[in-house]
Design a protein around this motif. Structure first.
Motif, PDB file in Angstrom:
ATOM      1  N   PHE A 295      56.442 -37.364  10.623  1.00 44.63           N
ATOM      2  CA  PHE A 295      56.271 -38.460  11.569  1.00 44.63           C
ATOM      3  C   PHE A 295      57.566 -39.262  11.717  1.00 44.63           C
ATOM      4  N   SER A 296      58.246 -39.529  10.608  1.00 42.49           N
ATOM      5  CA  SER A 296      59.521 -40.247  10.675  1.00 42.49           C
ATOM      6  C   SER A 296      60.584 -39.410  11.378  1.00 42.49           C
ATOM      7  N   HIS A 297      60.599 -38.107  11.117  1.00 44.13           N
ATOM      8  CA  HIS A 297      61.565 -37.221  11.773  1.00 44.13           C
ATOM      9  C   HIS A 297      61.315 -37.164  13.276  1.00 44.13           C
ATOM     10  N   MET A 298      60.061 -37.188  13.677  1.00 43.39           N
ATOM     11  CA  MET A 298      59.719 -37.193  15.102  1.00 43.39           C
ATOM     12  C   MET A 298      60.238 -38.455  15.786  1.00 43.39           C
ATOM     13  N   LYS A 299      60.092 -39.599  15.146  1.00 40.17           N
ATOM     14  CA  LYS A 299      60.591 -40.835  15.730  1.00 40.17           C
ATOM     15  C   LYS A 299      62.113 -40.868  15.757  1.00 40.17           C
ATOM     16  N   ASN A 300      62.758 -40.294  14.742  1.00 39.05           N
ATOM     17  CA  ASN A 300      64.219 -40.244  14.744  1.00 39.05           C
ATOM     18  C   ASN A 300      64.744 -39.361  15.870  1.00 39.05           C
ATOM     19  N   LEU A 301      64.056 -38.250  16.134  1.00 40.02           N
ATOM     20  CA  LEU A 301      64.457 -37.400  17.256  1.00 40.02           C
ATOM     21  C   LEU A 301      64.287 -38.117  18.583  1.00 40.02           C
ATOM     22  N   ASP A 302      63.219 -38.870  18.724  1.00 40.32           N
ATOM     23  CA  ASP A 302      63.014 -39.630  19.959  1.00 40.32           C
ATOM     24  C   ASP A 302      64.082 -40.709  20.120  1.00 40.32           C
ATOM     25  N   ARG A 303      64.497 -41.328  19.028  1.00 41.61           N
ATOM     26  CA  ARG A 303      65.546 -42.349  19.099  1.00 41.61           C
ATOM     27  C   ARG A 303      66.883 -41.743  19.520  1.00 41.61           C
ATOM     28  N   ARG A 304      67.132 -40.493  19.157  1.00 43.13           N
ATOM     29  CA  ARG A 304      68.364 -39.808  19.544  1.00 43.13           C
ATOM     30  C   ARG A 304      68.308 -39.240  20.950  1.00 43.13           C
ATOM     31  N   GLY A 305      67.150 -39.311  21.600  1.00 42.49           N
ATOM     32  CA  GLY A 305      67.012 -38.768  22.946  1.00 42.49           C
ATOM     33  C   GLY A 305      66.586 -37.321  22.985  1.00 42.49           C
ATOM     34  N   CYS A 306      66.201 -36.733  21.859  1.00 39.17           N
ATOM     35  CA  CYS A 306      65.753 -35.332  21.798  1.00 39.17           C
ATOM     36  C   CYS A 306      64.239 -35.296  21.964  1.00 39.17           C
ATOM     37  N   HIS A 307      63.780 -35.528  23.190  1.00 35.18           N
ATOM     38  CA  HIS A 307      62.336 -35.654  23.422  1.00 35.18           C
ATOM     39  C   HIS A 307      61.624 -34.316  23.322  1.00 35.18           C
TER      40      HIS A 307
ATOM     41  N   GLY B 286      68.775 -51.523   8.759  1.00 38.68           N
ATOM     42  CA  GLY B 286      69.592 -51.258   9.939  1.00 38.68           C
ATOM     43  C   GLY B 286      70.443 -50.008   9.842  1.00 38.68           C
ATOM     44  N   GLU B 287      70.381 -49.260   8.750  1.00 37.76           N
ATOM     45  CA  GLU B 287      71.180 -48.042   8.583  1.00 37.76           C
ATOM     46  C   GLU B 287      70.314 -46.839   8.980  1.00 37.76           C
ATOM     47  N   HIS B 288      70.218 -46.616  10.281  1.00 39.16           N
ATOM     48  CA  HIS B 288      69.303 -45.594  10.790  1.00 39.16           C
ATOM     49  C   HIS B 288      69.795 -44.184  10.491  1.00 39.16           C
ATOM     50  N   GLN B 289      71.096 -43.956  10.494  1.00 37.48           N
ATOM     51  CA  GLN B 289      71.599 -42.625  10.196  1.00 37.48           C
ATOM     52  C   GLN B 289      71.339 -42.241   8.747  1.00 37.48           C
ATOM     53  N   SER B 290      71.527 -43.165   7.843  1.00 37.58           N
ATOM     54  CA  SER B 290      71.213 -42.887   6.437  1.00 37.58           C
ATOM     55  C   SER B 290      69.717 -42.647   6.246  1.00 37.58           C
ATOM     56  N   SER B 291      68.903 -43.383   6.976  1.00 37.74           N
ATOM     57  CA  SER B 291      67.460 -43.169   6.906  1.00 37.74           C
ATOM     58  C   SER B 291      67.086 -41.784   7.422  1.00 37.74           C
ATOM     59  N   ALA B 292      67.693 -41.363   8.538  1.00 35.80           N
ATOM     60  CA  ALA B 292      67.407 -40.037   9.083  1.00 35.80           C
ATOM     61  C   ALA B 292      67.868 -38.937   8.135  1.00 35.80           C
ATOM     62  N   ASP B 293      68.999 -39.128   7.465  1.00 36.83           N
ATOM     63  CA  ASP B 293      69.476 -38.129   6.502  1.00 36.83           C
ATOM     64  C   ASP B 293      68.518 -37.989   5.325  1.00 36.83           C
ATOM     65  N   ALA B 294      67.981 -39.105   4.847  1.00 37.91           N
ATOM     66  CA  ALA B 294      67.031 -39.038   3.737  1.00 37.91           C
ATOM     67  C   ALA B 294      65.752 -38.320   4.152  1.00 37.91           C
ATOM     68  N   VAL B 295      65.289 -38.545   5.384  1.00 38.01           N
ATOM     69  CA  VAL B 295      64.085 -37.865   5.863  1.00 38.01           C
ATOM     70  C   VAL B 295      64.338 -36.367   6.010  1.00 38.01           C
ATOM     71  N   GLU B 296      65.483 -36.002   6.568  1.00 35.56           N
ATOM     72  CA  GLU B 296      65.802 -34.580   6.718  1.00 35.56           C
ATOM     73  C   GLU B 296      65.954 -33.897   5.367  1.00 35.56           C
ATOM     74  N   LYS B 297      66.495 -34.602   4.404  1.00 30.90           N
ATOM     75  CA  LYS B 297      66.617 -34.035   3.061  1.00 30.90           C
ATOM     76  C   LYS B 297      65.246 -33.790   2.461  1.00 30.90           C
ATOM     77  N   CYS B 298      64.323 -34.690   2.706  1.00 26.70           N
ATOM     78  CA  CYS B 298      62.949 -34.513   2.223  1.00 26.70           C
ATOM     79  C   CYS B 298      62.280 -33.321   2.909  1.00 26.70           C
TER      80      CYS B 298
END
Length: 642
Positions: free
Chosen positions: A353-365, A305-317
């Motif tokens: 692919f994970s970064h794309m879904k995180n952007l869609d979740r933030r509304g950055c289509h 449930g920690e989506h922001q931490s997940s997005a940070d780990a993906v961006e770091k990768c």
């Protein structure tokens, strides 16, 4: 020879080196020019012109003589300035570096001054010299309007690249302005709001700070995909990218690990086999940019449930993988291939692919669309299924014309309009284009099919989609019940496992689009037209069934590697003790042995609690991978039984 010319020649001889041959050549050339030049009129008394009878001729003569006099004065001044400049240039020749092109000589300046025109032969010589220089540098001259700006990551500059390779698809050209989600957030919410959020993000929390350790400030490296915060450590250069081959105008690349950190991957595989997240955390403690470890914790944070931490780990990768790019690898050129078959390339596909879904979740289509285009252009085989969501991002970002262009130009085994997602998405795109054209004057779309016709074709080709959309959206109008009672929609079957899987992916990804009332009316109108046409000619349904069977004739599911859950907006949350699926992904849980079949030494021993600081134990218990076991409960049960 006039006194002025004689004085100029004497000054040149004093300033020039003592080379008798050069001096004689220059004197001969100057004498030839002097002879070729028209003789100057003799000086006349200007007051004698007043005595003439013809006023017009006298005024013309007066103006001509005055202009010639001023012209002589200007020439004298220019000659004096040129002589001074010439002497200064002679003295400063020794101070100039050897790689600087020398200035034009005084003879060319004199020709420009007298004629003020340059022959075409000189221009052709300059162009030939420029072409020869460009050939030496291996640079090709092309029109400027075809240039594509490429970010030079090493120098921080912008250069223009005009290369268009046969394998590069112009419809997949990436716009760098829309590639980062922060830029789209600024357009939506304003710069002040986003900047305040970024400032809070760049300030690390107290949990990141270590007592007695002074933080060293550094400027993070500028990247194309993400904006790294200032508290991230510098890139450790543990990976690089190699150019494997160049074939058909495409450069094939592969990620490789540095020899000094090759053992890290072995440590990760060992920790993965033992299901030891503590060992993976230790790897990240020493190598903070290890891709597989970052993606493992990104999945862990997501399912916790920690989506922001997940997005940070993906961006770091992504930051680490982008820093390892080859100089010839650029998303803005399109002449690259990064095959998924190489194991070292797979983390980049997963992170994108994970970064794309995180952007869609933030509304950055729109940013998600650009990332999806980049993901699709990496490998022509489309291993992550970018084709099944690129139309969704195009609709959400209102890129309707681009979607139609993409469906026409993109080369695929089957026509894209046969896919369930494109058959319905193209009808939706045409619907919005027609609505925009109605408000604009002079728009003409008579040469194209209407949105109702396209939606009717989509329903005839994929009738099973209607019942799934009604259940998933859901559509609660009573009219849908009457429509689904029709035999064509009520008893519809997919026809092949591949098509059924594609329909499930489409419904899971696009169902939210059918919550708009205008699209529900379009779908209802097209469904009623299908029913009416089948009443008149029932053989039409058989014709569309033959088209569907021919397009998807395989008896096996060709897209079984794509999970429907990967295209879903909802993320199931799991309790902290359910951590084993994160090590290999949800799709491989059935391949793992049961927990009771694992050997004892491979299982991680529970942590001891007795005799430790209660505050430290409490903070440690917040970590999702910490396990204290249930041995104390078993001991209490044994005491109660006795």
């Amino acid at each position: 020879m006039s006194a002025r010319l004689l004085r100029r020649v004497l000054q040149e001889r004093e300033a020039a080196p003592q080379d008798p041959s050069l001096a004689e050549d220059e004197q001969l050339e100057e004498e030839e020019e002097e002879e070729a030049s028209p003789p100057r009129a003799a000086a006349r008394n200007l007051f004698d012109l007043l005595d003439g009878d013809d006023g017009g001729e006298d005024e013309d003569k007066l103006s001509w003589s005055m202009s010639s006099w001023h012209h002589d004065q200007k020439e004298d001044e220019e000659e004096r300035r040129q002589s001074v400049n010439h002497t200064e240039q002679r003295h400063s020749v020794t101070k100039k570096p050897a790689n600087i092109v020398p200035e034009t000589n005084k003879k060319s300046k004199k020709k420009k001054k007298k004629g003020k025109t340059e022959p075409s032969s000189m221009k052709s010589k300059d162009e030939l010299s420029l072409d020869s220089i460009l050939e030496d540098l291996s640079i090709e001259k092309k029109p400027m309007h075809q240039g594509v700006h490429q970010s030079n990551r090493s120098a921080g500059k912008e250069i223009e690249t005009n290369e268009t390779t046969p394998g590069a698809s112009l419809v997949l050209a990436i716009d760098p302005k829309h590639l980062k989600g922060e830029n789209e957030m600024r357009r939506i919410f304003g710069s002040k709001v986003v900047d305040s959020f970024e400032n809070q993000r760049n300030v690390p929390s107290s949990s990141r700070q270590v007592r007695g350790v002074r933080r060293v400030a550094h400027n993070p490296r500028k990247t194309l995909l993400v904006s790294p915060p200032s508290y991230w450590p510098p890139w450790d250069k543990s990976m690089s990218m190699d150019l494997i081959e160049t074939k058909s105008g495409l450069n094939y690349f592969r990620y490789v690990y540095d020899s000094s950190v090759s053992h890290v991957q072995e440590l990760f595989e060992a920790a993965k086999g033992a299901n030891d997240l503590n060992a993976i955390a230790a790897i990240l403690g020493r190598y903070p940019y290890h891709p597989e470890s970052l993606l493992t914790f990104a999945e862990l944070f997501k399912y916790s449930g920690e989506h922001q931490s997940s997005a940070d780990a993906v961006e770091k990768c992504l930051f680490a993988l982008e820093c390892a790019w080859h100089p010839l690898f650029s998303p803005l050129q399109g002449n690259y291939q990064l095959k998924y078959s190489h194991d070292t390339n797979k983390p980049f596909f997963t992170a994108l692919f994970s970064h794309m879904k995180n952007l869609d979740r933030r509304g950055c289509h729109r940013s998600a669309l650009e990332v999806c285009k980049f993901l699709l252009s990496l490998d022509s085989d489309d291993p992550k299924g970018a084709l099944f969501c690129i139309d969704y991002f195009a609709l959400r970002s209102q890129q309707y014309k681009w979607l139609e262009q993409f469906a026409e130009e993109y080369q695929c085994d089957n026509s894209l309009w046969l896919f369930p997602n494109f058959s319905f998405s193209l009808a939706i795109a045409r619907f919005y284009l027609e609505r925009d054209a109605a408000s604009e004057e002079g728009s003409d779309h008579t040469d194209k099919s209407t949105s109702v016709d396209l939606m009717k074709q989509a329903l005839m080709l994929h009738p099973l989609v209607l019942s799934k959309i009604v259940d998933k959206a859901p559509l609660k109008d009573s009219a849908w019940t009457q429509i689904l009672r029709n035999v064509f929609f009520g008893s519809a079957k997919p026809g092949s496992p591949s098509l059924e899987h594609m329909i499930n992916i489409y419904v899971e990804r696009h169902y939210i689009m059918w919550r708009f009332p205008e699209l529900q009316n379009l779908l209802k109108e097209a469904a009623l037209l299908v029913i009416e046409s089948l009443k008149q000619d029932s053989r039409e349904a058989q014709d569309w069934a033959c088209v569907r069977k021919e397009a998807f004739s395989s008896d096996k599911n060709e897209y079984s590697h794509l999970l429907v859950s990967d295209f879903s907006d909802t993320t199931p949350s799991l309790p902290p003790e359910e951590l084993r699926p994160f090590m290999v992904g949800p799709g491989m849980v059935h391949e793992m042995p049961a927990p009771q079949q694992e050997a004892g030494p491979e299982r991680r021993a529970p942590r001891e609690v007795a005799g430790r600081n209660p505050a430290l134990v409490f903070l440690e218990s917040l970590l999702p991978w910490v396990d204290y076991g249930d041995n104390h409960h078993d001991a209490n049960d044994d005491d109660n039984g006795q």
